[in-house]
Design a protein around this motif. Structure first.
Motif, PDB file in Angstrom:
ATOM      1  N   GLY A  19       0.833  -1.193   0.000  1.00 24.90           N
ATOM      2  CA  GLY A  19       0.000   0.000   0.000  1.00 24.90           C
ATOM      3  C   GLY A  19       0.866   1.240   0.000  1.00 24.90           C
ATOM      4  N   PHE A  20       0.369   2.305   0.607  1.00 22.38           N
ATOM      5  CA  PHE A  20       1.124   3.554   0.629  1.00 22.38           C
ATOM      6  C   PHE A  20       2.444   3.407   1.389  1.00 22.38           C
ATOM      7  CE2 PHE A  20      -3.328   5.214   0.328  1.00 22.38           C
ATOM      8  CZ  PHE A  20      -3.183   5.839  -0.902  1.00 22.38           C
ATOM      9  N   PHE A  21       2.422   2.598   2.446  1.00 28.78           N
ATOM     10  CA  PHE A  21       3.605   2.528   3.311  1.00 28.78           C
ATOM     11  C   PHE A  21       4.116   1.098   3.444  1.00 28.78           C
ATOM     12  CE2 PHE A  21       0.769   5.901   4.933  1.00 28.78           C
ATOM     13  CZ  PHE A  21       1.545   6.983   4.559  1.00 28.78           C
TER      14      PHE A  21
ATOM     15  N   GLU B   2       7.380   0.990   8.127  1.00 25.02           N
ATOM     16  CA  GLU B   2       6.967   2.376   8.398  1.00 25.02           C
ATOM     17  C   GLU B   2       5.775   2.452   9.342  1.00 25.02           C
ATOM     18  OE1 GLU B   2       7.508   5.318   4.730  1.00 25.02           O
ATOM     19  OE2 GLU B   2       6.781   3.367   4.090  1.00 25.02           O
ATOM     20  N   VAL B   3       5.034   1.364   9.456  1.00 32.01           N
ATOM     21  CA  VAL B   3       3.815   1.423  10.264  1.00 32.01           C
ATOM     22  C   VAL B   3       3.900   0.520  11.502  1.00 32.01           C
ATOM     23  CG1 VAL B   3       2.354   2.137   8.363  1.00 32.01           C
ATOM     24  CG2 VAL B   3       2.680  -0.291   8.774  1.00 32.01           C
ATOM     25  N   GLN B   4       5.127   0.134  11.842  1.00 30.78           N
ATOM     26  CA  GLN B   4       5.312  -0.635  13.069  1.00 30.78           C
ATOM     27  C   GLN B   4       5.352   0.303  14.268  1.00 30.78           C
ATOM     28  OE1 GLN B   4       4.960  -3.921  13.475  1.00 30.78           O
ATOM     29  NE2 GLN B   4       4.371  -3.648  11.334  1.00 30.78           N
ATOM     30  N   SER B   5       5.141  -0.264  15.419  1.00 29.77           N
ATOM     31  CA  SER B   5       5.108   0.548  16.625  1.00 29.77           C
ATOM     32  C   SER B   5       6.116   0.019  17.636  1.00 29.77           C
ATOM     33  CB  SER B   5       3.697   0.494  17.227  1.00 29.77           C
ATOM     34  OG  SER B   5       3.732   0.977  18.547  1.00 29.77           O
TER      35      SER B   5
ATOM     36  N   ARG C  71       4.046  -0.406  20.869  1.00 31.26           N
ATOM     37  CA  ARG C  71       3.094  -1.526  20.878  1.00 31.26           C
ATOM     38  C   ARG C  71       3.476  -2.533  19.810  1.00 31.26           C
ATOM     39  NH1 ARG C  71      -2.867   0.393  22.478  1.00 31.26           N
ATOM     40  NH2 ARG C  71      -2.292   2.190  23.698  1.00 31.26           N
TER      41      ARG C  71
ATOM     42  N   ASN D  79       3.479  -5.358  17.346  1.00 26.08           N
ATOM     43  CA  ASN D  79       2.363  -6.130  16.785  1.00 26.08           C
ATOM     44  C   ASN D  79       1.000  -5.635  17.287  1.00 26.08           C
ATOM     45  OD1 ASN D  79       4.182  -7.805  15.424  1.00 26.08           O
ATOM     46  ND2 ASN D  79       4.512  -8.944  17.310  1.00 26.08           N
ATOM     47  N   GLY D  80       0.958  -4.402  17.682  1.00 33.63           N
ATOM     48  CA  GLY D  80      -0.312  -3.803  18.081  1.00 33.63           C
ATOM     49  C   GLY D  80      -0.740  -4.129  19.495  1.00 33.63           C
TER      50      GLY D  80
ATOM     51  N   LYS E  49      -0.263  -3.640  11.415  1.00 35.00           N
ATOM     52  CA  LYS E  49       0.155  -2.274  11.060  1.00 35.00           C
ATOM     53  C   LYS E  49      -0.260  -1.360  12.218  1.00 35.00           C
ATOM     54  CE  LYS E  49      -1.032  -3.111   6.220  1.00 35.00           C
ATOM     55  NZ  LYS E  49      -2.149  -4.076   6.236  1.00 35.00           N
ATOM     56  N   PRO E  50       0.348  -1.522  13.377  1.00 31.69           N
ATOM     57  CA  PRO E  50      -0.168  -0.864  14.589  1.00 31.69           C
ATOM     58  C   PRO E  50      -0.348   0.636  14.458  1.00 31.69           C
ATOM     59  CG  PRO E  50       1.694  -2.299  15.116  1.00 31.69           C
ATOM     60  CD  PRO E  50       1.584  -2.268  13.630  1.00 31.69           C
ATOM     61  N   VAL E  51       0.601   1.320  13.840  1.00 33.90           N
ATOM     62  CA  VAL E  51       0.526   2.783  13.785  1.00 33.90           C
ATOM     63  C   VAL E  51      -0.714   3.229  13.008  1.00 33.90           C
ATOM     64  CG1 VAL E  51       1.663   4.790  12.753  1.00 33.90           C
ATOM     65  CG2 VAL E  51       2.978   3.214  14.172  1.00 33.90           C
ATOM     66  N   LEU E  52      -1.103   2.433  12.012  1.00 30.27           N
ATOM     67  CA  LEU E  52      -2.255   2.816  11.199  1.00 30.27           C
ATOM     68  C   LEU E  52      -3.589   2.517  11.886  1.00 30.27           C
ATOM     69  CD1 LEU E  52      -1.148   1.847   7.578  1.00 30.27           C
ATOM     70  CD2 LEU E  52      -0.863   3.998   8.787  1.00 30.27           C
TER      71      LEU E  52
ATOM     72  N   CYS F 247      -5.575   6.298   8.063  1.00 32.96           N
ATOM     73  CA  CYS F 247      -5.105   5.593   6.869  1.00 32.96           C
ATOM     74  C   CYS F 247      -5.070   4.101   7.169  1.00 32.96           C
ATOM     75  CB  CYS F 247      -3.703   6.095   6.515  1.00 32.96           C
ATOM     76  SG  CYS F 247      -2.880   5.135   5.243  1.00 32.96           S
TER      77      CYS F 247
ATOM     78  N   ASN G 153      -3.594   2.092   4.766  1.00 33.58           N
ATOM     79  CA  ASN G 153      -2.587   1.739   3.768  1.00 33.58           C
ATOM     80  C   ASN G 153      -3.168   1.626   2.364  1.00 33.58           C
ATOM     81  OD1 ASN G 153       0.142   1.679   3.648  1.00 33.58           O
ATOM     82  ND2 ASN G 153       0.341  -0.556   3.698  1.00 33.58           N
ATOM     83  N   SER G 154      -4.492   1.654   2.225  1.00 32.15           N
ATOM     84  CA  SER G 154      -5.082   1.664   0.887  1.00 32.15           C
ATOM     85  C   SER G 154      -5.827   2.973   0.645  1.00 32.15           C
ATOM     86  CB  SER G 154      -6.080   0.523   0.730  1.00 32.15           C
ATOM     87  OG  SER G 154      -5.414  -0.704   0.812  1.00 32.15           O
ATOM     88  N   ARG G 155      -6.094   3.706   1.697  1.00 31.86           N
ATOM     89  CA  ARG G 155      -6.788   4.990   1.578  1.00 31.86           C
ATOM     90  C   ARG G 155      -6.353   5.885   2.738  1.00 31.86           C
ATOM     91  NH1 ARG G 155     -12.822   3.168   3.635  1.00 31.86           N
ATOM     92  NH2 ARG G 155     -12.069   1.707   5.183  1.00 31.86           N
ATOM     93  N   ILE G 156      -6.410   7.164   2.496  1.00 30.51           N
ATOM     94  CA  ILE G 156      -6.059   8.134   3.541  1.00 30.51           C
ATOM     95  C   ILE G 156      -7.139   9.206   3.562  1.00 30.51           C
ATOM     96  CG2 ILE G 156      -4.265   9.644   4.484  1.00 30.51           C
ATOM     97  CD1 ILE G 156      -2.296   8.438   2.470  1.00 30.51           C
TER      98      ILE G 156
ATOM     99  N   PRO H 112       3.674   7.779   9.557  1.00 27.09           N
ATOM    100  CA  PRO H 112       4.409   8.018   8.300  1.00 27.09           C
ATOM    101  C   PRO H 112       3.889   9.265   7.587  1.00 27.09           C
ATOM    102  CG  PRO H 112       2.907   6.146   8.085  1.00 27.09           C
ATOM    103  CD  PRO H 112       2.874   6.545   9.526  1.00 27.09           C
TER     104      PRO H 112
ATOM    105  N   THR I 265       2.261  11.496   5.095  1.00 21.74           N
ATOM    106  CA  THR I 265       1.207  11.283   4.091  1.00 21.74           C
ATOM    107  C   THR I 265       1.162  12.416   3.062  1.00 21.74           C
ATOM    108  OG1 THR I 265      -0.364  12.408   5.524  1.00 21.74           O
ATOM    109  CG2 THR I 265      -0.284  10.009   5.696  1.00 21.74           C
TER     110      THR I 265
ATOM    111  N   PHE J 245       1.361  12.052  -0.829  1.00 23.27           N
ATOM    112  CA  PHE J 245       0.334  11.366  -1.610  1.00 23.27           C
ATOM    113  C   PHE J 245      -0.823  12.285  -2.019  1.00 23.27           C
ATOM    114  CE2 PHE J 245       2.218   8.045   1.164  1.00 23.27           C
ATOM    115  CZ  PHE J 245       2.798   7.293   0.153  1.00 23.27           C
TER     116      PHE J 245
ATOM    117  N   ILE K  92      -7.963  10.069  -0.324  1.00 22.57           N
ATOM    118  CA  ILE K  92      -7.401   9.393  -1.503  1.00 22.57           C
ATOM    119  C   ILE K  92      -7.530   7.884  -1.338  1.00 22.57           C
ATOM    120  CG2 ILE K  92      -5.821  11.185  -2.295  1.00 22.57           C
ATOM    121  CD1 ILE K  92      -3.594   9.784  -0.844  1.00 22.57           C
ATOM    122  N   VAL K  93      -7.815   7.244  -2.455  1.00 24.90           N
ATOM    123  CA  VAL K  93      -7.918   5.773  -2.474  1.00 24.90           C
ATOM    124  C   VAL K  93      -6.852   5.260  -3.426  1.00 24.90           C
ATOM    125  CG1 VAL K  93      -9.461   3.808  -2.824  1.00 24.90           C
ATOM    126  CG2 VAL K  93     -10.415   6.044  -2.359  1.00 24.90           C
ATOM    127  N   ALA K  94      -6.094   4.275  -2.987  1.00 28.16           N
ATOM    128  CA  ALA K  94      -5.057   3.702  -3.854  1.00 28.16           C
ATOM    129  C   ALA K  94      -5.702   2.863  -4.950  1.00 28.16           C
ATOM    130  CB  ALA K  94      -4.125   2.830  -3.024  1.00 28.16           C
TER     131      ALA K  94
END
Lengths: 413, 337
Positions: free
Chosen positions: A2-4, A8-11, A14, A16-17, B140-143, B157, B159-162, B220, B222, B225, B329-331
């Protein structure tokens, strides 16, 4: 894809969340000194991370108060370091781990039932450890034992972290924390092991770690900026006398039908790399001429791989192999699990996890069949998959080049 | 003490999101009474709310207490605290529920700060607006967080849309609030915000204090994009209905695999979705005279944003939608011409 990327989206807070906290851990309820505070004057910028408070530490409210602490204090003194004046001292787990079933820690300690911390307890305390590092900005972080390694690296190192034996002795320029990270054995292991060898190695590891106080932390630029993606191999620059090459392919072996090289990269020096999607072999003349040129030395990490793919897929055996950084890594240090490029990139250049969102696509679909196809074609069909693959391929040969140069300096002086 | 039942029930309703499903932490499935406040804590969220006339210290099992009060038809109840019990009288009915006098909730996990800042009332609208784009995927914890930026940009987000929503800048540092916690905020009238170590605290006009853990990570970037160039167009009005049907044949284990293919050419939009079970096709009119373009997109994601607008920009890799104070936005996957 996807976008990232996955990394980039690990924590860090936390992994694994999952949320880890004092409340979910619960050790603080059993400890005489719950949430032990960092201790030491930190005048030389050394941060020591131990395992967890033991009985004596828990009672006195400070780290390194037991027999293992005394041994460390003595060794540091021999090396010109005062444990509590020059260093800051914390543990991977800040409360004494004891068995909850039997009762409170103090009672258990009389029976000698202090136990090693569990992975959950290490995860629960990680945010506190990382907070100390972020706030105090140590020059050198000494990780004593496997728990400290797990605390510091567990959320970032997605591969096999293994035990302390794999990590001890490296002086790692960790870019995420701008500090030299030096894993060593825990003093209690040194104490419990017969023979002088372990103590000698421990001393050498500590000497090496403390020596990093005098070494300025390297200033690296973001290597992604150094990767130049070109449209075809005909755009490759003039080749120098020595290059590093790397391929991304549809599988491990090129012989089965349908296998091909998807992209290739050429590193010209420690700061320049070009990468391209591999066209049909006939259209890759400029690159094939590089492989055939006997005047230009070639380097790779596990050159057997690039050699076989060049000969079979491009029909051009590689001339003038100069260096295999994987073999050299093994010659320099023959411990198991240390010669892979990702491990070497971290311990030598402080780069952690640049492949996690690509890695799964590069594994064969059938793990028992060496001729199995991987999922690389699926990766490049996604919107930015090809670009990510090329960046990854470019970084591989760039790190190969840098590693080879470092190894040559180490071997030849 | 005599208590207005409706007021107490309202308080319990407000603090209920702070209860745990299972008692992993002692008393986390209980209402704790601290003087005139009811408090809950489940290690992610803690909520407290005042009740006029209340003066009790102790913890009581939430489920039984709430159910009892909810079923009572009387407007006023009387609470009497004994050594280990809270006795509830309503008319001719009486009940006793065990009261733990010591509050064992780990409320020392956070400290309420002294300094509070007023907050744009649009914050909750923004959080609600962006929340649907947040990921539920714990790999994807941050998302899985709503990104509340100091500069007033709120974003989500998966990861496919924001999705982004712009409000006034905040007086606290940038925050990553788990969307699972943030969703409980949307029913409250938040007026003030304060930051703590690993927590954010929000106050309402009614005196509720909502505290929740925040992620100590970076979101991250954005920005890159949202700079989309491409073909401006207006999607058909009936696209929502079409996408609804397309979704039937797009069901897969992962949302990234749930795709419908859209082809644009000669003022027509064709849509096709396939699954093992069957397929669905539809065609609609659209003003599109450019060269043929084809892309794949998650039909559910597209439908959700089509609820808000049909105007969009078709870029190389994304579809961009925009309103007065929001962008989405949608990927797109494998766009071809």
């Amino acid at each position: 894809m996807g976008f990232f990327s996955a990394s980039e989206v690990q924590s860090a807070s936390r992994p694994n969340g999952k949320m880890y906290s004092c409340a979910s851990c619960g050790l603080h309820r059993l400890a005489s000194t719950p949430r032990m505070k960092p201790f030491g004057n930190f005048s030389k910028g050394i941060l020591n991370i131990g395992e967890a408070p033991g009985e004596t530490e828990d009672e006195k409210g400070k780290p390194w108060q037991g027999a293992a602490g005394r041994l460390l204090k003595q060794m540091y003194r021999k090396l010109g370091i005062d444990l509590f004046e020059d260093c800051l001292n914390i543990n991977a787990v800040n409360c004494r781990p004891v068995n909850e079933k039997t009762g409170i820690g103090r009672v258990l300690s009389d029976k000698g039932e202090t136990r090693p911390p569990t992975p959950e307890e290490i995860n629960s305390c990680r945010s506190k450890v990382l907070k100390v590092i972020t706030e105090q900005k140590p020059k050198v972080i000494v990780l004593f034992g496997a728990a400290a390694v797990a605390s510091f690296l567990g959320h970032r190192w997605k591969k096999d972290i293994a035990g302390i034996s794999k990590w001890r002795g490296w002086t790692i320029p960790d870019r995420d924390f701008n500090a030299w990270v030096c894993p060593v054995w825990h003093p209690s292991f040194v104490q419990e092991t017969d023979g002088k060898e372990v103590e000698t190695i421990w001393r050498q590891d500590l000497e090496r770690a403390l020596g990093m106080l005098e070494v300025p932390f390297p200033a690296w630029q973001d290597e992604h900026q150094l990767v130049e993606i070109i449209e075809s191999p005909s755009q490759l620059d003039l080749f120098p006398e020595l290059v590093a090459i790397d391929y991304e392919t549809t599988g491990l072996k090129p012989h089965a039908p349908g296998h091909k090289i998807i992209c290739a990269s050429v590193a010209y020096n420690e700061n320049k790399v070009q990468v391209f999607m591999m066209p049909e072999p006939k259209a890759a003349k400029r690159f094939v001429s590089l492989l055939a040129d006997k005047q230009i030395g070639k380097m790779a990490h596990n050159m057997k791989f690039e050699d076989t793919w060049s000969a079979v897929y491009l029909n051009q055996p590689v001339q003038n192999w100069k260096w295999d950084s994987m073999q050299a890594a093994h010659i320099l240090d023959n411990r198991p699990g240390v010669s892979g490029l990702k491990f070497q990139a971290y311990v030598n250049f402080g780069v952690i996890d640049y492949d996690s969102d690509i890695e799964s696509y590069l594994k064969g679909v059938d793990s028992k069949n060496a001729n199995s196809l991987n999922r690389i074609q699926e990766l490049i069909s996604t919107s930015n998959g090809a670009q990510k693959l090329m960046e990854y391929c470019g970084l591989d040969s760039l790190y190969e080049f840098r590693l080879a140069m470092k190894q040559q300096r180490s071997i030849y002086g | 003490m005599k208590i207005d039942k409706a007021e107490l029930l309202t308080a319990l309703e407000v603090v209920k999101p702070g209860l745990a499903n299972k008692e992993i932490i002692e008393q986390s499935t209980s209402f704790a009474f601290m003087g005139d406040r009811v408090v809950t804590y489940n290690d992610e969220i803690s909520i407290s709310h005042p009740v006029k006339g209340l003066n009790i210290t102790g913890a009581i099992r939430a489920q039984e207490f709430y159910q009892l009060l909810n079923k009572s038809k009387k407007a006023e109840i009387e609470l009497v605290v004994t050594d280990n019990e809270i006795q509830i009288s309503a008319g001719k009915e009486r009940a006793g529920i065990t009261l733990a006098q010591e509050i064992k909730l780990p409320l020392d996990e956070f400290t309420l700060p002294d300094k509070w800042h007023s907050v744009d009332p649009e914050l909750l609208t923004a959080i609600k607006f962006c929340a649907f784009s947040c990921s539920k995927d714990m790999s994807k914890p941050v998302l899985t967080c709503v990104h509340v930026r100091k500069d007033g940009i709120i974003e989500g987000c998966d990861n496919s849309r924001i999705t982004r929503y712009k409000i006034k800048p905040l007086a606290v540092k940038t925050l990553l609030i788990p969307v699972s916690s943030a969703m409980h905020l949307t029913n409250l009238n938040i007026t003030e915000i304060a930051e703590g170590a690993g927590w954010v605290h929000l106050k309402t006009t009614e005196g509720t204090v909502f505290s929740c853990r925040v992620f100590a990570d970076s979101y991250p970037d954005t920005n890159k994009f949202f700079d989309v160039e491409g073909i401006e167009m207006k999607l058909p009005k009936n696209l929502k209905d079409i996408l609804d049907k397309a979704g039937i044949f797009a069901k897969r284990d992962f949302s990234s695999d749930q795709l419908t293919t859209i082809t644009l050419a000669d003022n027509k939009m064709k849509l096709r979705t396939e699954s093992d079970a069957g397929w669905f096709e539809a065609e609609g009119n659209i003003r599109y005279t450019h060269e043929q373009a084809s892309f794949s997109v998650n039909p559910a994601f597209l439908k959700e944003i089509c609820e808000k607008t049909q105007a969009c920009i078709l870029g190389d890799r994304v579809l961009k939608f925009e309103g007065d104070n929001w962008q989405h936005i949608v990927a797109l996957l494998v766009r071809t011409r």
